[in-house]
Design a protein around this motif. Structure first.
Motif, PDB file in Angstrom:
ATOM      1  N   VAL A  66      28.256 -20.409  -7.479  1.00 50.81           N
ATOM      2  CA  VAL A  66      27.760 -21.210  -6.346  1.00 50.81           C
ATOM      3  C   VAL A  66      26.313 -21.619  -6.605  1.00 50.81           C
ATOM      4  O   VAL A  66      25.927 -22.785  -6.397  1.00 50.81           O
ATOM      5  CB  VAL A  66      27.867 -20.423  -5.011  1.00 50.81           C
ATOM      6  N   ARG A  67      25.510 -20.668  -7.084  1.00 51.44           N
ATOM      7  CA  ARG A  67      24.099 -20.981  -7.395  1.00 51.44           C
ATOM      8  C   ARG A  67      24.019 -22.078  -8.450  1.00 51.44           C
ATOM      9  O   ARG A  67      23.200 -22.991  -8.357  1.00 51.44           O
ATOM     10  CB  ARG A  67      23.385 -19.736  -7.914  1.00 51.44           C
TER      11      ARG A  67
ATOM     12  N   VAL B 175      30.003 -25.472  -2.593  1.00 49.32           N
ATOM     13  CA  VAL B 175      30.747 -24.201  -2.572  1.00 49.32           C
ATOM     14  C   VAL B 175      32.210 -24.453  -2.964  1.00 49.32           C
ATOM     15  O   VAL B 175      32.779 -23.689  -3.743  1.00 49.32           O
ATOM     16  CB  VAL B 175      30.647 -23.519  -1.188  1.00 49.32           C
ATOM     17  N   TRP B 176      32.786 -25.561  -2.478  1.00 52.81           N
ATOM     18  CA  TRP B 176      34.181 -25.865  -2.856  1.00 52.81           C
ATOM     19  C   TRP B 176      34.293 -26.056  -4.363  1.00 52.81           C
ATOM     20  O   TRP B 176      35.244 -25.593  -4.991  1.00 52.81           O
ATOM     21  CB  TRP B 176      34.680 -27.137  -2.152  1.00 52.81           C
TER      22      TRP B 176
ATOM     23  N   PHE C  31      30.021 -23.325   4.678  1.00 47.81           N
ATOM     24  CA  PHE C  31      31.348 -23.298   4.065  1.00 47.81           C
ATOM     25  C   PHE C  31      32.337 -22.591   5.002  1.00 47.81           C
ATOM     26  O   PHE C  31      33.428 -23.102   5.271  1.00 47.81           O
ATOM     27  CB  PHE C  31      31.278 -22.591   2.711  1.00 47.81           C
TER      28      PHE C  31
ATOM     29  N   LEU D   4      21.359 -20.507  -0.161  1.00 51.27           N
ATOM     30  CA  LEU D   4      22.684 -19.973  -0.507  1.00 51.27           C
ATOM     31  C   LEU D   4      23.380 -19.444   0.747  1.00 51.27           C
ATOM     32  O   LEU D   4      24.567 -19.718   0.978  1.00 51.27           O
ATOM     33  CB  LEU D   4      22.534 -18.863  -1.551  1.00 51.27           C
TER      34      LEU D   4
ATOM     35  N   LEU E 254      29.151 -15.790  -6.788  1.00 44.85           N
ATOM     36  CA  LEU E 254      27.869 -16.249  -6.237  1.00 44.85           C
ATOM     37  C   LEU E 254      27.049 -16.960  -7.313  1.00 44.85           C
ATOM     38  O   LEU E 254      26.353 -17.948  -7.039  1.00 44.85           O
ATOM     39  CB  LEU E 254      27.082 -15.069  -5.671  1.00 44.85           C
TER      40      LEU E 254
ATOM     41  N   MET F 203      24.764 -25.371  -6.923  1.00 44.48           N
ATOM     42  CA  MET F 203      23.653 -25.828  -6.087  1.00 44.48           C
ATOM     43  C   MET F 203      22.481 -26.270  -6.957  1.00 44.48           C
ATOM     44  O   MET F 203      21.782 -27.237  -6.622  1.00 44.48           O
ATOM     45  CB  MET F 203      23.196 -24.704  -5.147  1.00 44.48           C
TER      46      MET F 203
ATOM     47  N   VAL G 140      34.195 -22.725  -5.949  1.00 43.07           N
ATOM     48  CA  VAL G 140      35.461 -22.011  -5.702  1.00 43.07           C
ATOM     49  C   VAL G 140      36.549 -22.544  -6.630  1.00 43.07           C
ATOM     50  O   VAL G 140      37.363 -21.784  -7.174  1.00 43.07           O
ATOM     51  CB  VAL G 140      35.878 -22.162  -4.209  1.00 43.07           C
TER      52      VAL G 140
END
Lengths: 150, 180
Positions: free
Chosen positions: B172-173, B122-123, A35, A28, B169, B176, B126
């Motif tokens: 994001v996790r 991540v994008w 990023f 992460l 977060l 992923m 977001v």
């Protein structure tokens, strides 16, 4: 003083993040680092690129002008098409009316001719000359008719 | 009087030189639209220039400018929603294109591919955040502002900011974890 406050604040931020971002979440961290680096690279490249504002304005102006021209052509085409269609319909109606009138007058003339022919036949059938021997009877009939009318 | 104006102008020019890149970067990452980010950056400094005399230095110039930028961005989206019939086209680049930007370092092809995938994750995360969550996330992980600075810039409490960051977060996790 401000520097001290900032460092305290930094510690508190890192403390809080420590709960969510522990050592086992290295991926992460790596993702967030990549990023940030990616956004940095993109932003730097865009900041240092040559400015193309004028070209864009011109391109947009051309695009807008082309759009307007196309719109005007389509509008003019649809209006003139509609007008032509209306004119054509009117013309067709006028021609049809003239034809109908001609047909009607032809029919009337034909009927009149037929009637004339018929009358002529009747006249020729009815108006035979009375023989000389029947002249006295004919005059009597004429007198009777005169008496009846009195 | 003239010298006071001159010194104020010089001071402001210094502020622009120091913070322009950061304001542009934040607006670019928020909008993914280069033209819009440039326009909003210019508007931000124009507004800051008009109100420069009223800036008392209670917060840093950076957080003050960031606050202006956030408000301009909000106004932009609000106006856009109101005027949706006037301009529907957007110049935002798609996520794949945004993910292509990587710093030119000494990396192997595998490392570059991995980094690209991570950036794309991540994008995507977001993209799925609310406007406020996205702002807080970008201020923390791209601009690297402290929680207090984010609080000043956004007008939110630190507790709210922590909650937003936690959710961001988490997203994001999730992004992923989808591929694993």
């Amino acid at each position: 003083m401000k520097h001290k406050n900032q460092s305290e604040s930094s510690e508190s931020s890192q403390e809080w993040e420590g709960k969510g971002l522990d050592a086992q979440e290295a991926e992460l961290r790596a993702s967030l680092g990549n990023f940030k680096a990616s956004v940095d690279a993109w932003s730097s490249a865009m900041m240092s690129r040559p400015r193309t504002a004028h070209e864009m304005v011109v391109r947009r102006t051309w695009r807008a002008a082309a759009g307007w021209a196309l719109g005007c052509v389509v509008f003019a085409g649809s209006v003139s098409g509609g007008m032509y269609e209306h004119y054509r319909e009117q013309e067709q109606a006028r021609v049809a009316a003239v034809r109908q009138a001609e047909q009607r007058s032809q029919l009337a003339a034909e009927r009149a001719r037929e009637e004339e022919d018929l009358l002529a036949k009747v006249d020729s059938a009815v108006s035979r000359q009375v023989p000389n021997a029947m002249e006295p009877l004919a005059s009597l009939m004429a007198e009777d008719e005169n008496d009846a009318t009195r | 009087m003239a010298t006071a104006d001159e010194s104020a102008a010089e001071e402001f020019a210094g502020v622009v030189a120091r913070h322009r890149a950061q304001i542009f970067r934040f607006l670019l990452s928020s909008t993914r639209d280069v033209d819009l980010a440039e326009t909003l950056t210019q508007d931000c400094f124009l507004k800051a220039h008009r109100h420069w005399a009223s800036f008392r230095g209670e917060s840093s110039a950076m957080t003050w400018l960031m606050r202006i930028a956030i408000n301009l961005q909000k106004d932009h989206w609000r106006n856009r929603r109101m005027q949706f019939w006037r301009h529907t086209q957007t110049n935002s680049v798609d996520l794949d294109e945004a993910s292509d930007w990587l710093p030119s370092g000494e990396r192997s092809v595998e490392q570059k591919m991995l980094a690209r995938e991570q950036v794309a994750d991540v994008w995507r995360a977001v993209e799925g955040l609310s406007e406020r969550q996205r702002t807080v996330f970008l201020l923390r992980y791209v601009e690297e502002l402290e929680l207090k600075e984010i609080a000043v810039a956004t007008g939110l409490s630190e507790g709210t900011i922590k909650a937003h960051l936690s959710r961001a977060l988490g997203r994001v996790r999730t992004e992923m974890g989808r591929k694993q």
